[in-house]
Design a protein around this motif. Structure first.
Motif, PDB file in Angstrom:
ATOM      1  N   ASP A   1       4.789  10.820  -4.925  1.00 67.07           N
ATOM      2  CA  ASP A   1       3.491  10.901  -4.696  1.00 67.07           C
ATOM      3  C   ASP A   1       3.178  11.271  -2.417  1.00 67.07           C
ATOM      4  OD1 ASP A   1       2.673   9.634  -7.368  1.00 67.07           O
ATOM      5  OD2 ASP A   1       1.766   7.695  -5.973  1.00 67.07           O
ATOM      6  N   CYS A   2       4.684  11.037  -2.334  1.00 65.02           N
ATOM      7  CA  CYS A   2       4.097  11.808  -1.059  1.00 65.02           C
ATOM      8  C   CYS A   2       3.767  13.183  -1.101  1.00 65.02           C
ATOM      9  CB  CYS A   2       4.928  11.604  -0.056  1.00 65.02           C
ATOM     10  SG  CYS A   2       4.821   9.488   0.524  1.00 65.02           S
ATOM     11  N   LYS A   3       4.920  14.084  -2.292  1.00 61.64           N
ATOM     12  CA  LYS A   3       5.017  15.480  -1.967  1.00 61.64           C
ATOM     13  C   LYS A   3       4.316  16.253  -3.027  1.00 61.64           C
ATOM     14  CE  LYS A   3      10.541  15.106  -2.464  1.00 61.64           C
ATOM     15  NZ  LYS A   3      11.823  15.331  -3.230  1.00 61.64           N
ATOM     16  N   ASN A   4       3.456  15.289  -3.972  1.00 62.43           N
ATOM     17  CA  ASN A   4       2.720  15.993  -5.325  1.00 62.43           C
ATOM     18  C   ASN A   4       1.668  16.521  -3.698  1.00 62.43           C
ATOM     19  OD1 ASN A   4       1.110  16.875  -6.752  1.00 62.43           O
ATOM     20  ND2 ASN A   4      -0.432  14.645  -6.720  1.00 62.43           N
ATOM     21  N   LEU A   5       0.525  14.904  -2.661  1.00 64.91           N
ATOM     22  CA  LEU A   5       0.066  15.257  -1.944  1.00 64.91           C
ATOM     23  C   LEU A   5      -0.052  16.820  -0.872  1.00 64.91           C
ATOM     24  CD1 LEU A   5      -2.400  13.580  -0.926  1.00 64.91           C
ATOM     25  CD2 LEU A   5      -1.185  12.614   1.498  1.00 64.91           C
ATOM     26  N   LEU A   6       1.525  16.346  -0.324  1.00 70.92           N
ATOM     27  CA  LEU A   6       1.556  17.857   0.710  1.00 70.92           C
ATOM     28  C   LEU A   6       1.827  19.326  -0.307  1.00 70.92           C
ATOM     29  CD1 LEU A   6       4.948  16.685   2.046  1.00 70.92           C
ATOM     30  CD2 LEU A   6       2.655  16.220   3.604  1.00 70.92           C
ATOM     31  N   ARG A   7       1.984  18.887  -1.530  1.00 67.27           N
ATOM     32  CA  ARG A   7       1.676  20.162  -2.503  1.00 67.27           C
ATOM     33  C   ARG A   7       0.236  20.485  -2.356  1.00 67.27           C
ATOM     34  NH1 ARG A   7       5.420  18.221  -5.387  1.00 67.27           N
ATOM     35  NH2 ARG A   7       4.359  17.495  -6.922  1.00 67.27           N
ATOM     36  N   GLU A   8      -0.245  19.628  -2.957  1.00 66.46           N
ATOM     37  CA  GLU A   8      -1.782  19.967  -2.602  1.00 66.46           C
ATOM     38  C   GLU A   8      -2.915  20.377  -1.871  1.00 66.46           C
ATOM     39  OE1 GLU A   8      -2.802  20.366  -6.314  1.00 66.46           O
ATOM     40  OE2 GLU A   8      -0.999  20.172  -6.613  1.00 66.46           O
ATOM     41  N   GLU A   9      -2.278  18.975  -0.814  1.00 66.42           N
ATOM     42  CA  GLU A   9      -3.384  19.020   0.649  1.00 66.42           C
ATOM     43  C   GLU A   9      -3.874  20.240   1.553  1.00 66.42           C
ATOM     44  OE1 GLU A   9      -6.080  17.262   0.267  1.00 66.42           O
ATOM     45  OE2 GLU A   9      -5.699  16.925  -1.174  1.00 66.42           O
ATOM     46  N   LYS A  10      -4.251  21.294   2.053  1.00 67.13           N
ATOM     47  CA  LYS A  10      -4.862  22.386   3.001  1.00 67.13           C
ATOM     48  C   LYS A  10      -4.493  21.612   4.228  1.00 67.13           C
ATOM     49  CE  LYS A  10      -6.496  24.899  -1.191  1.00 67.13           C
ATOM     50  NZ  LYS A  10      -6.796  26.840  -1.016  1.00 67.13           N
ATOM     51  N   ARG A  11      -5.113  20.961   4.698  1.00 67.74           N
ATOM     52  CA  ARG A  11      -5.131  20.612   5.870  1.00 67.74           C
ATOM     53  C   ARG A  11      -4.711  19.264   6.456  1.00 67.74           C
ATOM     54  NH1 ARG A  11      -7.421  24.523   4.352  1.00 67.74           N
ATOM     55  NH2 ARG A  11      -9.409  25.037   4.517  1.00 67.74           N
TER      56      ARG A  11
ATOM     57  N   GLN B   1       0.955  -1.464   0.467  1.00 71.88           N
ATOM     58  CA  GLN B   1       0.268   0.204   0.315  1.00 71.88           C
ATOM     59  C   GLN B   1       0.714   1.308   0.119  1.00 71.88           C
ATOM     60  OE1 GLN B   1      -2.371  -0.898   3.650  1.00 71.88           O
ATOM     61  NE2 GLN B   1      -4.085  -0.820   2.040  1.00 71.88           N
ATOM     62  N   GLN B   2       2.224   1.473  -0.057  1.00 67.82           N
ATOM     63  CA  GLN B   2       2.769   2.668   0.839  1.00 67.82           C
ATOM     64  C   GLN B   2       3.276   3.190  -1.220  1.00 67.82           C
ATOM     65  OE1 GLN B   2       6.206   1.235   1.814  1.00 67.82           O
ATOM     66  NE2 GLN B   2       7.665   3.751   1.421  1.00 67.82           N
ATOM     67  N   VAL B   3       3.111   4.790  -1.276  1.00 66.76           N
ATOM     68  CA  VAL B   3       3.309   5.205  -2.316  1.00 66.76           C
ATOM     69  C   VAL B   3       4.285   6.018  -3.095  1.00 66.76           C
ATOM     70  CG1 VAL B   3       0.830   5.450  -2.296  1.00 66.76           C
ATOM     71  CG2 VAL B   3       1.977   7.525  -1.148  1.00 66.76           C
ATOM     72  N   SER B   4       5.266   6.259  -3.656  1.00 63.02           N
ATOM     73  CA  SER B   4       6.261   6.654  -3.948  1.00 63.02           C
ATOM     74  C   SER B   4       5.855   8.146  -3.242  1.00 63.02           C
ATOM     75  CB  SER B   4       6.557   7.583  -5.287  1.00 63.02           C
ATOM     76  OG  SER B   4       5.628   8.039  -5.577  1.00 63.02           O
TER      77      SER B   4
ATOM     78  N   MET C   1       9.136  10.013   6.280  1.00 64.15           N
ATOM     79  CA  MET C   1       8.187  10.098   5.386  1.00 64.15           C
ATOM     80  C   MET C   1       7.961   8.618   4.110  1.00 64.15           C
ATOM     81  SD  MET C   1       7.633  12.824   2.349  1.00 64.15           S
ATOM     82  CE  MET C   1       8.381  12.741   1.100  1.00 64.15           C
ATOM     83  N   THR C   2       6.730   8.733   4.844  1.00 67.19           N
ATOM     84  CA  THR C   2       5.663   7.650   4.039  1.00 67.19           C
ATOM     85  C   THR C   2       4.328   8.033   4.075  1.00 67.19           C
ATOM     86  OG1 THR C   2       4.825   6.558   6.012  1.00 67.19           O
ATOM     87  CG2 THR C   2       7.679   5.984   5.348  1.00 67.19           C
ATOM     88  N   GLY C   3       4.158   7.200   2.755  1.00 68.57           N
ATOM     89  CA  GLY C   3       3.042   7.346   2.345  1.00 68.57           C
ATOM     90  C   GLY C   3       1.916   6.197   1.759  1.00 68.57           C
ATOM     91  N   LYS C   4       0.963   6.659   2.147  1.00 66.36           N
ATOM     92  CA  LYS C   4       0.207   5.323   1.677  1.00 66.36           C
ATOM     93  C   LYS C   4      -1.354   5.140   1.095  1.00 66.36           C
ATOM     94  CE  LYS C   4      -1.474   1.526   5.286  1.00 66.36           C
ATOM     95  NZ  LYS C   4      -1.261   0.857   6.994  1.00 66.36           N
ATOM     96  N   LEU C   5      -1.607   4.363   0.022  1.00 66.04           N
ATOM     97  CA  LEU C   5      -2.982   4.598  -0.030  1.00 66.04           C
ATOM     98  C   LEU C   5      -4.009   2.805   0.498  1.00 66.04           C
ATOM     99  CD1 LEU C   5      -4.765   4.851  -2.328  1.00 66.04           C
ATOM    100  CD2 LEU C   5      -4.090   2.993  -3.338  1.00 66.04           C
ATOM    101  N   VAL C   6      -5.078   3.799   0.940  1.00 60.32           N
ATOM    102  CA  VAL C   6      -5.781   2.775   1.884  1.00 60.32           C
ATOM    103  C   VAL C   6      -7.580   2.998   1.025  1.00 60.32           C
ATOM    104  CG1 VAL C   6      -6.970   2.438   4.428  1.00 60.32           C
ATOM    105  CG2 VAL C   6      -4.432   3.197   3.370  1.00 60.32           C
ATOM    106  N   ASN C   7      -8.062   1.460   0.996  1.00 54.71           N
ATOM    107  CA  ASN C   7      -8.926   0.870   0.294  1.00 54.71           C
ATOM    108  C   ASN C   7      -9.729   0.414   2.422  1.00 54.71           C
ATOM    109  OD1 ASN C   7     -10.592  -1.190  -0.086  1.00 54.71           O
ATOM    110  ND2 ASN C   7     -10.295  -0.132  -2.002  1.00 54.71           N
ATOM    111  N   GLU C   8     -10.263   1.136   1.856  1.00 51.82           N
ATOM    112  CA  GLU C   8     -11.238   0.912   3.237  1.00 51.82           C
ATOM    113  C   GLU C   8     -11.956   0.008   3.630  1.00 51.82           C
ATOM    114  OE1 GLU C   8     -14.223   4.828   3.811  1.00 51.82           O
ATOM    115  OE2 GLU C   8     -12.048   5.269   4.612  1.00 51.82           O
ATOM    116  N   LYS C   9     -11.951  -1.282   2.632  1.00 56.43           N
ATOM    117  CA  LYS C   9     -12.572  -2.467   2.439  1.00 56.43           C
ATOM    118  C   LYS C   9     -12.085  -4.028   3.039  1.00 56.43           C
ATOM    119  CE  LYS C   9     -15.717  -5.218  -0.505  1.00 56.43           C
ATOM    120  NZ  LYS C   9     -15.071  -5.684  -2.052  1.00 56.43           N
TER     121      LYS C   9
END
Length: 162
Positions: free
Chosen positions: A19-29, A13-16, A154-162
């Motif tokens: 992808d982590c840096k992109n999330l940090l640039r895009e998200e606001k909270r 489930q780990q993302v690159s 820093m680590t990133g993760k893609l989680v599927n809630e199922k």
């Protein structure tokens, strides 16, 4: 002795890092965690700015209060950012990406750096250059303190809630 951080248990489930840096640039909270009073964790929502050029997270806060006191007592922090996620067509479960950062926080004292980073932080949230200029000229800016997080892990993760 080098610090060792845990590896992700669910590596599939780990993302690159990109992808982590992109999330940090895009998200606001983000959820910002420190070691609070009496050894209790203290987590609060913050607005932040990720500067990819220097690899730091910047946020502002008051010069006094629980957060400022906790930071002065222990500079080790954790920051968690996540996106709104998405549903695949025909599925009920959400897929969301999160980034967890461990690092050390410090106060930024250089006035030119403070001005530059606060302007970038403000630009991320305000709708126009006029609003940014108005905010930057506000007398309340004298009460603001700028913090920077030096990212140690820093680590990133893609989680599927199922």
């Amino acid at each position: 002795m080098a610090l060792m951080f845990r590896e992700m248990r669910r590596k599939n489930q780990q993302v690159s890092e990109a992808d982590c840096k992109n999330l940090l640039r895009e998200e606001k909270r983000a959820a910002f965690s420190v070691l609070g009073e009496h050894g209790y964790p203290y987590t609060i929502p913050i607005n932040f700015y990720y500067d990819e050029g220097d690899g730091k997270i910047y946020f502002h806060g008051s010069k006094t209060g629980h957060k400022a006191d906790a930071i002065s007592n222990c500079t080790k922090v954790c920051l968690t950012v996540w996106n709104q996620g998405y549903k695949k067509e025909g599925c009920w479960e959400w897929n969301a990406t999160s980034v967890v950062i461990f690092g050390r926080v410090h106060i930024v004292h250089d006035p030119s750096v403070v001005n530059e980073k606060l302007r970038k932080l403000t630009t991320k949230y305000y709708p126009s250059k006029e609003e940014v200029a108005k905010a930057m000229a506000s007398p309340s800016m004298n009460c603001v303190q700028l913090f920077a997080i030096d990212i140690e892990h820093m680590t990133g993760k893609l989680v599927n809630e199922k």
